[in-house]
Design a protein around this motif. Sequence first.
Motif, PDB file in Angstrom:
ATOM      1  N   GLY A 101       0.838  -1.197   0.000  1.00 46.28           N
ATOM      2  CA  GLY A 101       0.000   0.000   0.000  1.00 46.28           C
ATOM      3  C   GLY A 101       0.866   1.237   0.000  1.00 46.28           C
ATOM      4  N   PRO A 102       0.253   2.415  -0.096  1.00 47.88           N
ATOM      5  CA  PRO A 102       1.014   3.666  -0.091  1.00 47.88           C
ATOM      6  C   PRO A 102       1.902   3.763   1.150  1.00 47.88           C
ATOM      7  N   THR A 104       2.827   6.103   2.979  1.00 45.47           N
ATOM      8  CA  THR A 104       2.370   6.953   4.078  1.00 45.47           C
ATOM      9  C   THR A 104       1.128   6.402   4.766  1.00 45.47           C
ATOM     10  N   HIS A 105       0.580   5.325   4.223  1.00 45.07           N
ATOM     11  CA  HIS A 105      -0.602   4.713   4.826  1.00 45.07           C
ATOM     12  C   HIS A 105      -0.278   3.451   5.604  1.00 45.07           C
ATOM     13  N   TYR A 155       3.534   0.972  -4.012  1.00 43.25           N
ATOM     14  CA  TYR A 155       2.869   0.149  -2.996  1.00 43.25           C
ATOM     15  C   TYR A 155       3.759  -0.954  -2.424  1.00 43.25           C
TER      16      TYR A 155
END
Length: 236
Positions: A101-102, A104-105, A155
């Motif tokens: 995933g991203p 920053t997430h 990701y």
Amino acid sequence: MTDAPLAGRVALVTGASRGLGAAIAVVLASAGAQVVAAGRNAAALEETDDRIRATGGLPATLLPIDLRRGEDVDMLGPTIAQRYGRLDIVIGNAGVLGRLGPVTHLPAKDWAEVIGVNLAANWHLMRTTEPLLRASDAGRAVFITSGGLDSPTAYWGAYGASKSALEHLAVTWARELAITNVKVNLFDPGVVRTRMRAAAFPGEDPMTVPAPDDVAPKILPLCLPGEMRSGNVIRG
């Protein structure tokens, strides 16, 4: 075993419960090595030992261990020294994919697990095994890396960062050991039919991907006493 180029040698394999790690453990045992198989799943380690015995290899020493616990990894060297008095080969195979995933997430715990297993555990592994590898007449260390690190993929930030850092760390270690009998390399197996691969590419037909047993023999040359390469990334 008529062909046993690793006879009399002791080899530690992390992530030996299943997949590529288990296949590597079998290959090294089939070549005559006394294998120390480390992994989180004790029952799966026993299955690896069953495979080793079925090929005529020496019964493995099984070490259930959570590589996220650095203090437990630190005990591997002393434990093996007490049991065998030597260690000639280290395979840093254990790894986790983590959440894709991203960057920053990513939850902090997911980041910490990926870095902890793929990078920090191997740092602990280097520290705890270096004295034994130096004492060997032909210490060999091989760490499993991944392809495509020069072209970061969206990701895949945590996994890619951990493997890139591992490559840097291993090559640095190789250069620090340049005047010793220890050779340190990285091995990129390419695509392999593992649980990690299935999790990353759920729509892929697994039967189109090479099995661990087909890939594992390619690592054997890096473990032999005659191997002179060091500080290299070897592509499978």
